[in-house]
Design a protein around this motif. Structure first.
Motif, PDB file in Angstrom:
ATOM      1  N   ILE A 152     -13.451  21.184  41.140  1.00 28.79           N
ATOM      2  CA  ILE A 152     -12.343  21.998  40.632  1.00 28.79           C
ATOM      3  C   ILE A 152     -11.454  22.434  41.792  1.00 28.79           C
ATOM      4  N   LEU A 182      -4.885  24.176  27.355  1.00 30.65           N
ATOM      5  CA  LEU A 182      -6.320  24.453  27.405  1.00 30.65           C
ATOM      6  C   LEU A 182      -7.155  23.182  27.531  1.00 30.65           C
ATOM      7  N   TYR A 188     -13.409  18.722  29.546  1.00 35.09           N
ATOM      8  CA  TYR A 188     -14.279  19.713  30.198  1.00 35.09           C
ATOM      9  C   TYR A 188     -13.403  20.689  31.003  1.00 35.09           C
ATOM     10  N   THR A 189     -12.827  20.219  32.105  1.00 30.14           N
ATOM     11  CA  THR A 189     -11.848  21.056  32.796  1.00 30.14           C
ATOM     12  C   THR A 189     -10.461  20.462  32.615  1.00 30.14           C
ATOM     13  N   ALA A 219      -6.166  28.852  23.766  1.00 25.68           N
ATOM     14  CA  ALA A 219      -7.461  29.035  23.119  1.00 25.68           C
ATOM     15  C   ALA A 219      -7.259  29.810  21.814  1.00 25.68           C
ATOM     16  N   PRO A 220      -8.156  29.607  20.861  1.00 25.27           N
ATOM     17  CA  PRO A 220      -8.069  30.384  19.609  1.00 25.27           C
ATOM     18  C   PRO A 220      -8.042  31.883  19.917  1.00 25.27           C
TER      19      PRO A 220
ATOM     20  N   PRO B 220     -15.103  26.777  16.069  1.00 28.26           N
ATOM     21  CA  PRO B 220     -15.724  27.449  17.215  1.00 28.26           C
ATOM     22  C   PRO B 220     -16.694  28.531  16.741  1.00 28.26           C
ATOM     23  N   PHE B 246     -16.699  20.580  24.117  1.00 23.06           N
ATOM     24  CA  PHE B 246     -16.429  21.911  24.634  1.00 23.06           C
ATOM     25  C   PHE B 246     -15.357  22.610  23.786  1.00 23.06           C
ATOM     26  N   TYR B 247     -14.497  21.843  23.123  1.00 19.54           N
ATOM     27  CA  TYR B 247     -13.312  22.416  22.479  1.00 19.54           C
ATOM     28  C   TYR B 247     -13.217  22.045  20.998  1.00 19.54           C
TER      29      TYR B 247
ATOM     30  N   ALA D 219     -11.677  34.125  25.354  1.00 17.59           N
ATOM     31  CA  ALA D 219     -11.403  33.444  24.091  1.00 17.59           C
ATOM     32  C   ALA D 219     -12.390  32.289  23.927  1.00 17.59           C
ATOM     33  N   PRO D 220     -12.672  31.909  22.678  1.00 19.19           N
ATOM     34  CA  PRO D 220     -13.548  30.754  22.456  1.00 19.19           C
ATOM     35  C   PRO D 220     -13.023  29.529  23.200  1.00 19.19           C
ATOM     36  N   GLY D 221     -13.923  28.801  23.820  1.00 22.01           N
ATOM     37  CA  GLY D 221     -13.529  27.564  24.480  1.00 22.01           C
ATOM     38  C   GLY D 221     -13.082  27.726  25.919  1.00 22.01           C
ATOM     39  N   THR D 222     -12.920  28.962  26.367  1.00 22.25           N
ATOM     40  CA  THR D 222     -12.495  29.161  27.757  1.00 22.25           C
ATOM     41  C   THR D 222     -13.540  28.605  28.721  1.00 22.25           C
ATOM     42  N   ASN D 223     -13.072  27.887  29.719  1.00 23.37           N
ATOM     43  CA  ASN D 223     -13.957  27.362  30.759  1.00 23.37           C
ATOM     44  C   ASN D 223     -14.085  28.421  31.858  1.00 23.37           C
ATOM     45  N   GLU D 225     -16.217  28.745  34.351  1.00 24.09           N
ATOM     46  CA  GLU D 225     -16.461  28.312  35.731  1.00 24.09           C
ATOM     47  C   GLU D 225     -15.171  27.856  36.412  1.00 24.09           C
ATOM     48  N   PHE D 226     -14.213  27.397  35.627  1.00 22.20           N
ATOM     49  CA  PHE D 226     -12.907  27.090  36.221  1.00 22.20           C
ATOM     50  C   PHE D 226     -12.296  28.355  36.811  1.00 22.20           C
ATOM     51  N   ILE D 227     -12.326  29.423  36.040  1.00 23.25           N
ATOM     52  CA  ILE D 227     -11.761  30.698  36.505  1.00 23.25           C
ATOM     53  C   ILE D 227     -12.489  31.165  37.759  1.00 23.25           C
TER      54      ILE D 227
END
Lengths: 388, 388, 388, 388
Positions: A152, A182, A188-189, A219-220, B220, B246-247, D219-223, D225-227
């Motif tokens: 990343i 998103l 994944y990323t 995102a939702p 989700p 994931f999504y 939010a649902p689906g947020t990654n 580990e990216f953050i």
């Protein structure tokens, strides 16, 4: 109460850009349905955009996608547009539709691919010079599908490097708009997954780098109008890619899924001064009309943005401010809902008559026979579509 | 403690079906990346499935997609499969990739389109007769994109009618598996959006109609193992289309995104008796390997299901039941986590040696030179892909 | 075009039930904010519900929550309601607010707790007999927080057993409405998490068991109007708990978060015949007014349901059907949007004048001085709230 | 291969902070279940935190919540902690549990409320001076429930003003950690809803303002580990509030819902150098043990973070880097999965024996009779809970 003259003036000055690619065939990974009368090249897409402008009066430019809209002579295409009464708008580079981009474009682990992608971005700035476009609209499909697939951090550094090179190449009246998303096509990323990432890069680059908000890329549950208000407040809102969604990046007609959300977004724009041209907020559509006819769908979409804007302009800002200051929760909400519940179609019909166009653009288009004409004319050649 | 001999026996008997279409090229709406060595027809897809079985020992059948896998003589294809050591599995009709299906297949407002779609479904039962397949796996892309576009109720009635006609056509040893999906390619309504809809139709039809759970087709937050346990308990769990996400419906390798979820699903299967062949739960993969090589990705996926199954089999059911009865929240959770945290790879290596295959299938495949062989052999013709 | 007289008649006949608990204090786990003038017992809650009916004309009943609304003499409470111009509506048992229910109520692993919960449910049917209530509205907080904590299957069996016992106790004119909820307060499994689970249990029980749809109890992206249309079509839609949400079960005022969704739901109701009393669809609110004053918030909510209903009634069903049959995507959508975009407030003002009430209920309430009166009167004692 | 000695050294040096409030009773808006043996004041909470450290060896500090942990003499509390072998950690101000905060704290439209909230924040810095705490951990419940209720922009300005005042008051070795949360208790806007908002404010303030990542606030689906990787890369990752969730902010034990996600987060930490004390990443728990006993749940949680860290440390970074550089998608993923699939419990047992503690902390705690002792001792007084 909102001043009627001011409301009409603001609506008359509104500028909504349509995207060349929305006039071509599109679809999902499961199927691209073909439609009749679809344009076969950039010139015909410009013609369709001009048609939408002719019926709505507020769509005087068209965004291009390169290489989908590659032509020999961009100045000629610009002149063609002028002849049709519109101009060429944002340039959208495409660095996701070649086999080389399997693992990304400017974030690819392979330096040769990164170099190729960067060259395309720079070429697009050349095209901007030729077309007179002010905005370079950047969306990267870059990302990864599996944990560990790539670093990343390393990808962020590659991204920074490419953005810097492009930014430094921009002319003084040109901007870079950095879009975030998103997910999809990366699962994944994603290398620019949210507004925060885009914002941080824009701040790194300088004041002519701004965030592009695509209303379907969150995102939702994300509160989009919060983002809009935040970015506008910090002079980092470059513009919109409008569309609507129930689930993911559905790319439905803007306002079709949640007209109240569109109104809330436009309310933040209006209340925050984002309608003023000086603030440089670009209102662009970015949609796919997979199953509905293209031109009327784009007319409908332009009208939806216009109606939401009209309602936002009707908000009684003084009454709203008063109720907010007093902590009157229901009262403040009622001011906003009163504007939303107003039927603005008569007001817009009046505006259109004033502008010399038909008060009911959809009915006028349907009556015009234009679609039958296109169907008859556009019979040979390959219809434009995503990827062509 | 779980009995080691029983665990090994259960693992040896496991049967995971791979899908013919996962061996061909796939992608997103943005791009299908082409890969080398990809099969060019149904026979070569069968060959690849046989390769996966040869290295894993637990993937002895391959599902077909019609018309992607259309051949002149299905009995000949079945014989070819037998010759490769595998069999033909579920038949998956495709009623979404023709222009006629723009507004749906069996739920289309146009009766002629509905008739055409039904004819294809019935033809697929004929193919089942020829291949000896027991399962008709139904997924409908049907739905709408815009509020009002069509009547939800009318579409349900059309769906019921088509399902009834197909169900009545099934032979005595044939089943209908009805898949559900929240969205995509339809973006407002989907005609079978969730397990409840599928379940209600299956109950209408009879005991040989069962629900097919695709692990990527939920909203989700949905607890998939709850659905699995519920359906298994009511004898309505027909099987799985395994993949991970994931999504949205990302169609990544099963177990890649959330191995703990896969383990929880397999735990409900094991604890509910779903591994017993008599319960008829079909374990099928349904994935897209957009950026990774196909055959090793499928080997990896088969192993992921196998590892999750092994862990589930290691759950100490007595200790679990005891802790649950006593309301010992942490104790009951610990029994489950203890199984999940166990490294089952040594156990599976032992199983494989016992079965006469390499204990490390991925390494063995990579060493085998098989990919280079395919790359060299499969050079002419058109690579198979979604839509071909 | 919808017939104006019929529209007005339908609106005049509409019946929206308010919940007793929405008049008391409520909040989140972080804080319950106290408000002035809040009722201190069931009688005062009935008074407030009567006030809402007096100003709206379409809220003639109030739902009770037991034991929050426990009184000595239910017949007396019913008489009090009659005296105030309303009636007592659905009975809502509470089996989640005692320490015994830590691991569930009717699904608890401990048989003694299950027995206690069942006894409370049966007592609530006794109360229905006393109040003349027709609907037993069941929501279970039951579920688990951790994988393995309890057996999903065993809990389903316990649930079935309890529901059967309650169903068999119902009188001939009484119904059981079974509510579902994705999560909260349980955070891993919920024993009735979705409409499919509720539906399956209702089908097990008999025709007087029906599904209760709480509009805030779904996974993100769930198409609620699909569920409504599906259940109504199969005569299993018992009614609604209306509220709205942006994120989870936010319990905001119905129509506040997504008025277009509320309109779509009411459109399915209207088009599917669900407004006819014979279909037995109960329109009930279930909200928390954490930061806004209770009575005006409930008036606002009743009006929101009414406005959505009015818009739904304005849909030109013939034109819609025609466009749908022709596969005219944009045309069919336009018919629906035309109704949604209509400002129905003048129509409803006319209806109210016709019914002898103020055309602007909110303004009338604010002018009435009623809140000051309550604030002055309700000074001693403990304000009602969740849990009291 | 990862070096075993280095792995053990890193694990031995790890420091996981537990939160005082997790030792008290907690619950949902529906019910707070009471438990036996729960502490009654800050001193007893410190005792419980010390117990967790005694059994795990890696939890040597406890975070405080003010005013829940208000004492007469903070230096005395710090001395008490030292006597128990731990120290006092982050200070968490509470500006959400008074009626004054109904419409927010530092973002409240009422200047008097803002002033009150700010005074509390500044008082908390005084407490930090007394306790020697280095981190001020800020979470604001501020936001709105209804569109229009308040101005997003005005609230941002009020937020900036308060943060600036607090930041300027910090001593040279003190940091401000700014937490974000998507929603709850606010249900329309939240004033710091996402990492981007927190990041922008931190950049405004200076290098000692950093982002606090609560793993349940997305939010649902947020990654996530990216953050984490992004913020660590830019030296803006202040630390974590660890917990886990299936749906919203469920506050379950960290690692309970998605152990693979926790591993991915810890992998970014390890690979990005975040374990080095110089990088200042604080690893704190923030959980609610609504139905399970507190102390063993916290021991379990500490172990879960430790196990995820151990797995992350086992990643073969060289092999990973090589596969990433070559674009070997499956190979790179396999390196990561190999570490995740390793059973690290034997390694950790060895570490603990080396550190002089029991290799199985949960079993040791259960054997110790400590809970029976607490249950017997803590009988009078009011159990601590949220709000007390």
């Amino acid at each position: 109460m909102a001043d009627r003259t001011a409301v009409l003036a603001a609506l008359r000055a509104q500028h909504i850009e349509t995207p060349s690619w929305a006039y071509g065939n599109s679809g999902t990974r499961f199927k691209v349905f073909t439609q009749e009368g679809v344009p076969r090249n950039a010139y015909e897409k410009v013609d369709d955009a001009a048609t939408v402008h002719r019926f709505t009066g507020v769509a005087p430019s068209v965004a291009l996608h390169i290489p989908w809209d590659t032509v020999q002579d961009y100045a000629d295409l610009a002149a063609h547009a002028t002849g049709q009464g519109i101009s060429l708008g944002a340039i959208n580079p495409n660095v996701f539709q070649e086999d080389d981009y399997r693992l990304g474009s400017v974030c690819n682990p392979d330096p040769a691919v990164r170099q190729k992608a960067l060259a395309h971005l720079l070429e697009c700035v050349d095209i901007m010079d030729a077309t007179g476009s002010a905005d370079l609209s950047l969306w990267f499909a870059d990302g990864t599908n599996y944990p560990g697939q790539d670093s990343i951090r390393a990808r962020q550094e590659r991204l920074s490097e490419a953005l810097r090179a492009v930014y430094d190449r921009l002319g003084g009246n040109q901007r870079m708009l950095l879009e975030y998303k998103l997910f999809e096509p990366s699962f994944y990323t994603t290398d620019v997954p949210d507004w925060g990432t885009s914002y941080a890069h824009c701040v790194d680059l300088g004041s002519r780098a701004q965030v592009l908000v695509d209303t379907g890329h969150h995102a939702p549950g994300t509160n989009i109008e919060f983002i809009v208000a935040f970015l506008l407040h910090r002079a980092r809102l470059g513009g919109f890619h409008f569309n609507s969604r129930f689930y993911a990046d559905d790319d439905l007609m803007v306002g079709a899924a949640d007209p109240f959300q569109l109104f809330r977004i436009m309310s933040e724009i209006v209340l925050g001064g984002g309608l003023e041209p000086a603030n440089g907020v670009a209102f662009m559509l970015d949609q796919c009309h997979n199953i509905e006819p293209k031109i009327p769908a784009l007319i409908r979409s332009v009208l939806n943005v216009q109606e939401a804007t009209a309602k936002a302009l009707l908000i009684d800002a003084d009454a709203l401010h008063r109720a907010q200051s007093e902590g009157d929760v229901l009262g403040a909400n009622a001011v906003v809902m009163d504007a939303f519940n107003t039927d603005v179609r008569p007001l817009l019909a009046e505006l259109r008559e004033d502008m010399g166009i038909d008060p009911d653009p959809i009915a006028a288009y349907n009556r015009s026979g234009h679609f039958d004409k296109l169907r008859a004319e556009r019979t040979g050649g390959a219809a434009a579509g995503w990827g062509a």
